[in-house]
Design a protein around this motif. Structure first.
Motif: not given
Lengths: 156, 608, 92
Positions: B586-602
């Motif tokens: 669930g990361w971007s193509k550059e390999g960084e956690p997206t804001s959606e993923k971070l939200k999901e994981l709090e």
């Protein structure tokens, strides 16, 4: 039915699971210093030895006890009756093997009681270094020897 | 969650600059969200330290953290973690160790210790139940692990457990580790150097208290089941005890994945048997040994007699990694030399993976003429066992060329004009599996949060050993998704206090089951696994803020085809796997956690 | 055809390597080994109870490739092949 714990140091891997199982079985918490068994690791010699009460036939602890709080019960266990115990700790000095202890935490004397027939240490020991045996039955070693002799006789 | 259920509820905060020691309440929300040990230690670290900090500065912190299962009857539950920024990689460093130190800290009444600042003079932390004080370590400074441990036991008491560094940590060897119980290691990433930079020599602890779990009856049931599964398992119940981790040498070689001569000469070694667990068991094994509460007992107690070899001695190990790093990676098949090198690493508190791989790198550089002999003091060629052992000794003693070796292979290779010959990722050396022959482990190396590391996403298990499923080491398909699962599950396991080796036999249900009963949780297996994913993403966020380089592999793995073996002609097909992996994470193509993923994981509110 | 053994299988066979004429398939090889070395059909079984497949806790490779990627126990063998057989193992 009389029972005895048998220790085979060669099988002991120094994991101390016995200490954990013992303290948990008696106190519902994990504290090796409350365990009736202690594991000693002789590093240089690569030998580990678990030590616990051997339920002596002539228990020094019982002999010295002023109130009769220690006595051999019907199962051959040297049993400690906390109700009669004054916690004078003479038994702690008397045992030549150090297998009866005083806990500063609980302010009581404690020793192995074979967990009323299903010793936790033997149950959880992963290698069989501690096992339970009925001393009245022929020990496994003798049977092994008998098997070997039997096969030699059969060949001849 | 209530305190006292798995936890003691108390942390020690030790300021080495002004000598103050505070007891503070454990942050129970973080303990719940990040499980413990690795996860919780990392969360505390991220809360309090600037990712751009110099790891060897006084502003850095060093955290020891146990897990809620540490010290209980849970399966193999003696582990604890040391967390800090790694001076070797500049990434979040965390090293996990076994033995008996972690449980003793819990029995003394503490879940962990946070060290801040820097002491003016060498000191050690003395913990004896309620008595916690900093003591002078003047006589201990300069002593190796075994000497220091013996001295501390003589001074404080035989029943104290000791975690200490050696002169390697004192002198800033970038891969210096912290050793507890003499031969157990919080080994990788240079946590020992961080400790040494604070003038902190050791921590000694004696505890007479208890660890309690929330639901004793349920806990005992889970524990009994887990232990039974371990004892009945062919690997955990028999194989590891008999042969230790070096059992892997022959099989990794068989698939063509055992790097030879710094990977320069492929990954098939004709003398593999000589450095194998079978040969070790036959020739030099005295007995196996277990850590706290462990049914597996994979530890090796080993000895080489003076009449057997010039490399005689006694100690513990080697593990598979050391068998490779001092063995085939250096072109050496003399098992006594491997043992000797490993014993020196134990005594001198150094990571054997980085040590051996750095020497191998130096050997390649020497053979191509990039390092003049005068810099080393003697020829350093592949296959020279004596020279290899000498290099280990010199590094421990910070002598001559040993000072350069002590910086790790990347800085060594860079100094001599060939950084591409350091077989490392993010400046930490890759371990004993060639990523060209085993595609999934190449992906783990590239993406692991602490640099070249195998253990946090152990793809060898499915790709070579067939556990828990059998996948093909030569294909890239599906490796991203599989790796994510391994990485998240490992992060979870590392945080409970339970040893990772149990996961060859146990799965998420058994880990989660023991954890739940200990801490009084009714969360599902999936909710508990999510915590592992959260921990992984937190580490990643830290690394991004710290400016750690992007996920890649050395050119050798990406472009030099394996010359022989079952994987002949292969390179590591990283780009395909990376794209797949980032997507699954669930990361971007550059390999960084997206804001959606971070939200999901709090994790959306985490700031540094 | 060379057959290599690792770990506890070495003591079953008494040697690390044997050289035999190639059976036609891996299944035939495992059947042969089970008959020749009694432990392979008792305490360290190689085959499932019906004798038709290899047990899950056994690893078999032909020329460094797991048989599962090469047709399983039906994988054909020739004299030039190198087979490795080992019990389930792990490490780190």
């Amino acid at each position: 039915m009389a029972q005895q714990l048998v220790v085979d140091p060669k099988k002991c891997k120094a994991c101390r699971t016995c200490e954990l199982a013992c303290s948990f079985g008696h106190h519902d918490e994990f504290n090796p210093r409350l365990a009736c068994v202690t594991v000693f690791n002789f590093e240089e010699d690569a030998i580990t030895v678990p030590v616990m009460c051997m339920q002596c036939e002539e228990p020094a602890c019982a002999a010295v006890c002023p109130t009769g709080a220690l006595s051999i019960n019907a199962d051959g266990v040297v049993s400690h009756n906390a109700d009669k115990c004054l916690v004078c700790k003479l038994c702690v000095s008397a045992c030549p093997l150090g297998n009866i202890s005083f806990s500063p935490a609980t302010k009581k004397v404690f020793k192995c009681d074979l967990c009323e027939g299903d010793p936790m240490c033997a149950k959880f020991c992963p290698t069989g270094a501690i096992s339970v045996m009925d001393p009245a039955t022929a020990p496994a070693k003798k049977k092994e020897a008998a098997d070997k002799i039997k096969s030699t006789v059969e060949e001849a | 969650m209530t305190v006292g259920n798995g936890w003691t509820g108390t942390l020690l905060r030790v300021n080495l600059t002004d000598g103050t020691i505070i007891r503070e309440a454990l942050n129970m929300k973080d303990a719940n969200d990040y499980v413990g040990a690795r996860g919780l230690g990392t969360k505390y670290y991220c809360n309090e330290v600037d990712p751009k900090i110099d790891p060897l500065s006084a502003e850095n912190k060093l955290i020891f953290m146990t897990g809620p299962c540490t010290g209980t009857l849970a399966s193999s539950a003696g582990r604890y973690e040391v967390v800090s920024k790694s001076p070797l990689t500049g990434a979040i460093g965390a090293a996990n160790s076994g033995g008996h130190f972690g449980p003793e800290l819990k029995y003394a009444g503490y879940d962990g210790i946070i060290f801040e600042g820097k002491a003016e003079k060498p000191c050690y932390l003395y913990i004896n139940d309620d008595v916690v004080e900093l003591r002078c370590a003047k006589d201990l400074w300069g002593k190796n692990v075994h000497e220091a441990t013996d001295m501390l036991n003589a001074e404080c008491g035989e029943d104290f457990r000791v975690a200490t560094i050696a002169p390697s940590g004192e002198n800033g060897v970038l891969f210096a580790g912290i050793m507890n119980d003499k031969n157990r290691a919080a080994g990788r990433g240079g946590m020992g150097a961080v400790m040494g930079s604070k003038n902190l020599k050791a921590v000694v602890v004696r505890g007479t208290g208890s660890v309690k779990v929330a639901r004793p009856e349920g806990f005992l049931k889970e524990v009994a089941n887990a232990r039974k599964m371990l004892i009945e398992h062919p690997v955990c119940g028999e194989g590891l005890a008999a042969f230790g981790t070096e059992i892997l040498v022959n099989i990794i070689n068989e698939v063509g994945g055992l790097p030879v001569n710094n990977g320069r000469d492929g990954a098939s070694y004709d003398k593999a048997y000589d450095i194998s667990g079978e040969n070790l068991a036959e020739k030099h094994l005295l007995k196996n040994q277990g850590c706290f509460g462990c049914t597996i007992a994979c530890g090796r107690v080993t000895k080489v007699k003076p009449d057997e070899s010039e490399f005689y001695g006694f100690g513990e190990g080697p593990e598979y990694e050391a068998g490779w790093s001092f063995g085939s990676d250096c072109g050496i098949n003399d098992i006594a030399a491997v043992l000797k090198a490993n014993w020196i690493c134990n005594e001198e508190g150094m990571d054997p993976i980085t040590m051996g791989a750095t020497i191998a790198c130096a050997m390649e550089l020497f053979e191509m003429g990039a390092i003049p002999e005068s810099d080393i003091g003697f020829p350093l060629r592949f296959g020279d066992a004596e020279a290899m052992v000498k290099c280990v000794r010199m590094t421990a003693d910070a002598q001559g060329f040993g000072k350069i070796l002590g910086q790790g292979s990347y800085r060594l290779a860079d100094k001599y004009g060939h950084p591409e010959l350091s077989m490392s990722v993010k400046k930490q050396e890759m371990p004993a599996y060639d990523g060209r022959a085993i595609q999934g482990i190449a992906l783990e190396y590239a993406t692991s949060n602490r640099g070249g590391c195998h253990v946090r996403g152990y793809m060898i298990s499915p790709e070579v050993l067939g556990l828990p499923i059998k996948t093909d080491p030569l294909v890239t398909e599906g490796k991203g998704a599989l790796l994510k699962t391994f990485q998240d599950l490992t992060a979870l396991c590392d945080s409970t206090g339970i040893c990772l080796f149990t996961t060859f036999a146990l799965g998420l249900p058994e880990l989660a089951g023991q954890y739940r009963e200990a801490v009084d949780s009714d969360e599902s297996d999936e909710e508990i696994l999510l915590k592992g994913e959260r921990i992984w993403n937190l580490e990643k966020r830290f690394n991004m803020e710290a400016g750690v380089e992007k996920d890649t592999l050395p050119p050798r793995l990406l472009r030099e085809e394996l010359p022989s073996g079952p994987a002949k002609g292969k390179v590591a097909e990283l780009q395909t796997m990376l794209a797949d992996y980032y997507e699954v994470r669930g990361w971007s193509k550059e390999g960084e956690p997206t804001s959606e993923k971070l939200k999901e994981l709090e994790l959306q509110d985490i700031s540094f | 055809m060379q057959v290599k053994f690792f770990a506890t299988y070495i003591s079953v066979v008494g040697q690390r390597v044997i050289d035999i004429p190639a059976p036609s398939s891996v299944l035939d090889l495992l059947t042969y080994l089970s008959q020749k070395y009694p432990e392979f059909s008792t305490t360290k079984k190689l085959l499932t109870d019906d004798g038709l497949d290899m047990r899950d806790d056994v690893i078999c490779m032909v020329n460094g490739r797991h048989i599962i990627h090469m047709g399983g126990v039906n994988c054909p063998l020739t004299d030039r092949d190198v087979v490795a057989i080992t019990p389930q193992m792990a490490g780190g």
